[in-house]
Design a protein around this motif. Sequence first.
Motif, PDB file in Angstrom:
ATOM      1  N   SER A  78      33.540  33.967  41.721  1.00 60.27           N
ATOM      2  CA  SER A  78      34.246  34.763  42.716  1.00 60.27           C
ATOM      3  C   SER A  78      34.961  35.969  42.098  1.00 60.27           C
ATOM      4  O   SER A  78      35.526  36.770  42.819  1.00 60.27           O
ATOM      5  CB  SER A  78      35.260  33.908  43.498  1.00 60.27           C
ATOM      6  N   ALA A 138      44.305  46.166  45.824  1.00 57.26           N
ATOM      7  CA  ALA A 138      43.518  45.013  45.380  1.00 57.26           C
ATOM      8  C   ALA A 138      42.828  44.462  46.616  1.00 57.26           C
ATOM      9  O   ALA A 138      43.076  44.941  47.738  1.00 57.26           O
ATOM     10  CB  ALA A 138      44.393  43.934  44.740  1.00 57.26           C
ATOM     11  N   GLY A 139      41.986  43.456  46.408  1.00 52.53           N
ATOM     12  CA  GLY A 139      41.280  42.871  47.534  1.00 52.53           C
ATOM     13  C   GLY A 139      42.233  42.394  48.616  1.00 52.53           C
ATOM     14  O   GLY A 139      42.040  42.672  49.803  1.00 52.53           O
ATOM     15  N   GLU A 143      42.398  43.362  52.489  1.00 56.42           N
ATOM     16  CA  GLU A 143      42.380  42.416  53.607  1.00 56.42           C
ATOM     17  C   GLU A 143      43.529  42.703  54.557  1.00 56.42           C
ATOM     18  O   GLU A 143      43.371  42.695  55.780  1.00 56.42           O
ATOM     19  CB  GLU A 143      42.536  40.976  53.099  1.00 56.42           C
ATOM     20  N   HIS A 172      38.669  32.023  50.795  1.00 58.15           N
ATOM     21  CA  HIS A 172      39.618  32.270  49.714  1.00 58.15           C
ATOM     22  C   HIS A 172      41.035  32.255  50.274  1.00 58.15           C
ATOM     23  O   HIS A 172      41.260  32.669  51.412  1.00 58.15           O
ATOM     24  CB  HIS A 172      39.311  33.640  49.107  1.00 58.15           C
ATOM     25  N   THR A 174      43.511  34.110  49.920  1.00 53.03           N
ATOM     26  CA  THR A 174      44.089  35.367  50.387  1.00 53.03           C
ATOM     27  C   THR A 174      43.784  35.612  51.868  1.00 53.03           C
ATOM     28  O   THR A 174      44.543  36.307  52.533  1.00 53.03           O
ATOM     29  CB  THR A 174      43.555  36.558  49.564  1.00 53.03           C
ATOM     30  N   ASN A 175      42.683  35.048  52.380  1.00 49.39           N
ATOM     31  CA  ASN A 175      42.327  35.285  53.797  1.00 49.39           C
ATOM     32  C   ASN A 175      43.386  34.709  54.741  1.00 49.39           C
ATOM     33  O   ASN A 175      43.976  35.462  55.529  1.00 49.39           O
ATOM     34  CB  ASN A 175      40.948  34.734  54.140  1.00 49.39           C
ATOM     35  N   ASP A 245      35.049  40.177  53.805  1.00 49.90           N
ATOM     36  CA  ASP A 245      35.698  40.071  52.504  1.00 49.90           C
ATOM     37  C   ASP A 245      34.651  40.414  51.459  1.00 49.90           C
ATOM     38  O   ASP A 245      33.703  39.670  51.239  1.00 49.90           O
ATOM     39  CB  ASP A 245      36.233  38.642  52.334  1.00 49.90           C
ATOM     40  N   ALA A 247      34.482  40.414  48.316  1.00 49.56           N
ATOM     41  CA  ALA A 247      34.543  39.856  46.958  1.00 49.56           C
ATOM     42  C   ALA A 247      33.153  39.575  46.397  1.00 49.56           C
ATOM     43  O   ALA A 247      32.953  39.619  45.190  1.00 49.56           O
ATOM     44  CB  ALA A 247      35.381  38.582  46.948  1.00 49.56           C
TER      45      ALA A 247
HETATM   46  C1  LIG Z   1      36.562  35.554  47.947  1.00 41.48           C
HETATM   47  C2  LIG Z   1      37.756  36.360  47.548  1.00 41.48           C
HETATM   48  N1  LIG Z   1      38.472  36.973  48.500  1.00 41.48           N
HETATM   49  C3  LIG Z   1      39.548  37.719  48.190  1.00 41.48           C
HETATM   50  C4  LIG Z   1      39.991  37.846  46.898  1.00 41.48           C
HETATM   51  C5  LIG Z   1      41.252  38.620  46.637  1.00 41.48           C
HETATM   52  O1  LIG Z   1      41.045  39.771  45.922  1.00 41.48           O
HETATM   53  P1  LIG Z   1      42.158  40.344  44.960  1.00 41.48           P
HETATM   54  O2  LIG Z   1      42.393  39.345  43.900  1.00 41.48           O
HETATM   55  O3  LIG Z   1      41.582  41.600  44.449  1.00 41.48           O
HETATM   56  O4  LIG Z   1      43.378  40.589  45.760  1.00 41.48           O
HETATM   57  C6  LIG Z   1      39.270  37.212  45.877  1.00 41.48           C
HETATM   58  C7  LIG Z   1      39.645  37.382  44.461  1.00 41.48           C
HETATM   59  O5  LIG Z   1      40.248  36.863  43.724  1.00 41.48           O
HETATM   60  C8  LIG Z   1      38.135  36.453  46.205  1.00 41.48           C
HETATM   61  O6  LIG Z   1      37.438  35.828  45.253  1.00 41.48           O
END
Ligand SMILES: Cc1ncc(COP(=O)(O)O)c(C=O)c1O
Lengths: 499, 461
Positions: A78, A138-139, A143, A172, A174-175, A245, A247
């Motif tokens: 991931s 960042a991701g 989001e 993940h 973060t979602n 997402d 990723a």
């Molecule tokens: C599937 C997925 N979604 C979201 C994220 C979040 O991204 P970031 O770590 O850049 O905030 C990650 C990363 O770690 C991830 O693997």
Amino acid sequence: MSSRLEKPIFEYSVTGRGAEDQWPRDPGTAATDDLPAKLRRGKRPLLPEVSELEAVRHFTRLSQLNFSIDTHFYPLGSCTMKYNPKACNQYAMLPEYLARHPLSPESVGQGFLACMYELQEMLKAVTSMQAVALSPMAGAQGEFAGVAMIRAYHRARGDLERNEIIVPEAAHGTNPATATMCGCVVREVPVDAQGDVDLEALAAAVGPKTAGIMLTNPSTLGVFERRIEEVARMVHAAGGLLYYDGANLNAILGKVRPGDMGFDVVHINLHKTFSTPHGGGGPGAGPVGVSARLAPFLPVPIVGRRGERYCWLTERDLPQSIGRLSGFMGNAGVLLRAYVYMRMLGREGMVKVSEHATLNANYLLAQLTRAGFDAAYPTRRASHELIITLRRQAKELGVTAMDFAKRLLDHGMHAPTTYFPLLVPECLLIEPTETESKAALDAFVAAMGDILAEAVKEPERVTGAPHTMPVRRLDDVRAAKQLDLTWKPAGAHAIPSTS
Amino acid sequence: MAFIPHTRADVESMLAAIGVGSIEQLFDEIPANLRLAALSNVPEALSEMEVGRLMTERARLDGRPLCFIGAGAYEHHIPAAVWAIATRGEFYSAYTPYQAEASQGTLQLLYEYQTMMASLTGMEVSNASLYDGASAMGEACLMAVRANRKSRSRRILVPSTVNPHYRRTAAAVAGNQGLVFEELPYCTEEGCVPAGALARYDGEDITALVIQQPNFFGRLEDVDALCDWAHARNILVVAVVNPTSLALLKPPGEWGSQGANKGADIAVGDGQPLGVPLSSGGPYFGFMTARMEHVRQMPGRIVGRTLDAAGRAGFTLTLQAREQHIRRAKATSNICTNQGLLVTAAAVYLSLMGPAGLERVAAASHARTRELVGALTRVPGVRRLFRGPVFHEEAIALDRPAAPVLEKLAARGILAGLDLAEHYPELGPALLVCATETKTSADIERCAGALAECLREARAA
Ligand SMILES: Cc1ncc(COP(=O)(O)O)c(C=O)c1O
């Protein structure tokens, strides 16, 4: 990697020492005589007092206590730990780019802005989106921007009830955390035995409260969501929007695009797919792309073009924007690195990336299966990553996924992602990336085979791993219970330093 | 070019091992109608040499003007060792230290960084970074809502002397969770918050007060009075500070009158001045420190020291139950990837500076700004805008609109300051100017001379 621990830098400190050649000249006390006494600092801060060589040696030694892509195979699922080309760093660190103040006028920055504008265009092309904003850092911030835009869109239409965000149970972390930060309520839907979203459950979950769904495709289970068009139809029919997402974009780069699958908004992790460095935790960059209906809500600033000139688009140009997510324009230096990388790949290279990432993952899947490991989804193709489950080994041999992970370190390989997604018991999520050679993959399979054999013969070697790292397994429970978060002078610590 | 090591023979043998005839077959689960024929709108590949030339030409186009803009990003000298260390592959190309035993370098560095930041801000704990100062302020307000159990209102008082982009960012980051940001007016003569401005909130339920020191104008707020007012009413104090200034100024942990309740509750800011290049706005890093009692409400990674199986000290990520990968929808924040590499740079920078070096940087920057303001205000038509002390940044008033003047100066390779008209039109034509230790007397004379000429020409026209 070094096995010698390094004492905290504060223990090198000697009062009165310093890297004086780095300092400006002393302007004398008169220079600050206008600062009122009651607003001044009394006691000096606890900062090291060391020579330049002591600092350089200390931090160099610390660096040698790390695994990294430059030194080790790093198949962290991931996270897309692919090689970070040196050119990307070198050309993003040209002195003019480094010196450019973020509030410089547009006239001083046409070269930089041209790179940013073209980056936006390329990201639109690879995602099939209508507009892109580069500022999310960042991701997870991408989001946030995406879900905030979805909310703003519904609100602008007077559709005020829509506050539910649907996520698959394997999503993940973060979602769901993002949904909360956007003031939404999370609804989880299960996936079926094949790793696809359970459509019946989805049908039951969507409705007049649905703001949207967040999906990763290929999913966090390392397989492509085959009924994505059906999912999109159902969510759209219920009035919700689809969030992609990004990723796992590395798996499908140039092969299929989120916009074509029906997604309304995407984020792209430039530190994954576009190879900007992970830096021991960051920085990243998580630009967002949107379909036309979400474009008015994009975060600002965005790079625009008027005639031959590049310019900033701000709140004035996008009055419905969700606003600013950073003090300036986000992680510009990361964006420059991604730009250099994308220009070096070109359109042919992008397809090669996803093809070889997928080839490597499916090869590992085949070879690990041969070596006696169980694929979590044996009937499925792997995407750019794959999951094996060690449930059987855990039950029969008492050796867990964590033990395998730690023992891999002794073999000079960084562990895959462990225990994510939680849905698959005792799992390892393995992402080799396209920049690894067949020889590196074969070595990994051999190491896994060796550990499996060892788990039968001498399980304590595995459960007691690692044995060759600078430290043995660390006591996380103690770390959380007896908090020691800052260095204190000798005697004040529960734990004395090791040197 | 795609940085792929595979030979044709490798690919053949790998496909055979998988049991497919082509790479294409590996994509056969993707519905055929969705498949892309070709990527348009992405240019053809460039070699390293070609891309190097392109980037160099574009960089040259932008040049390197003499810059007196601060406003949240400051050009300080960065010792050569800082980025020599930070770009070592072992730091540069590692990730979040999930496997602690193979990441002791990053973890120990973060622990040392936490120690330095906690001490610099006078607080007890630090996290391992947030994205930047502006988003850190948003996170701090969310944290204050969680930490202040005596307040239910989610009302946050923010003086309009706080960096306008920080205010907008905080509103964007935290606004969706029902936080209400209320703007505290400032005194247009003094350029800071008058203690009297708070009286109208007496008796109201307020969750937190944000105080920026020095404020956006470089002016020093009466932090003791503001902090005491808040604490007497169970209002948490969120400090927004410039780390360089803390070598000379009272750290947030000591704001307010002495006693058990002294100090801000949370301190945040942008770490950019600590060894991070301006780089058009990022990557920088946001720092956050707090009182120990609030540590479980903190967002972001935190490193702790513990023991290994052999009883030796080692480092690991801790208090992870606050974070998104464990707590999911109930996490303190969604942050995952942070700004680790910039923290690496800052830890090296702070080690090279030490307490005395950082003091020198602060004092020299302040001295240069005094010199700059002195030179600029000797130019006819230019005066100081506010009375009262500043640190290393100051607002000056012009006798005519700033934008055309700035444009003329930019054409001569001088960025003389930030036009305050966009965010503070009530102040009339005004500039925010800043000099750091990187500027010489000759630079300052050049800027003042050019400004004088531009104003003279404008007057003549
Ligand atoms: C599937 C997925 N979604 C979201 C994220 C979040 O991204 P970031 O770590 O850049 O905030 C990650 C990363 O770690 C991830 O693997």
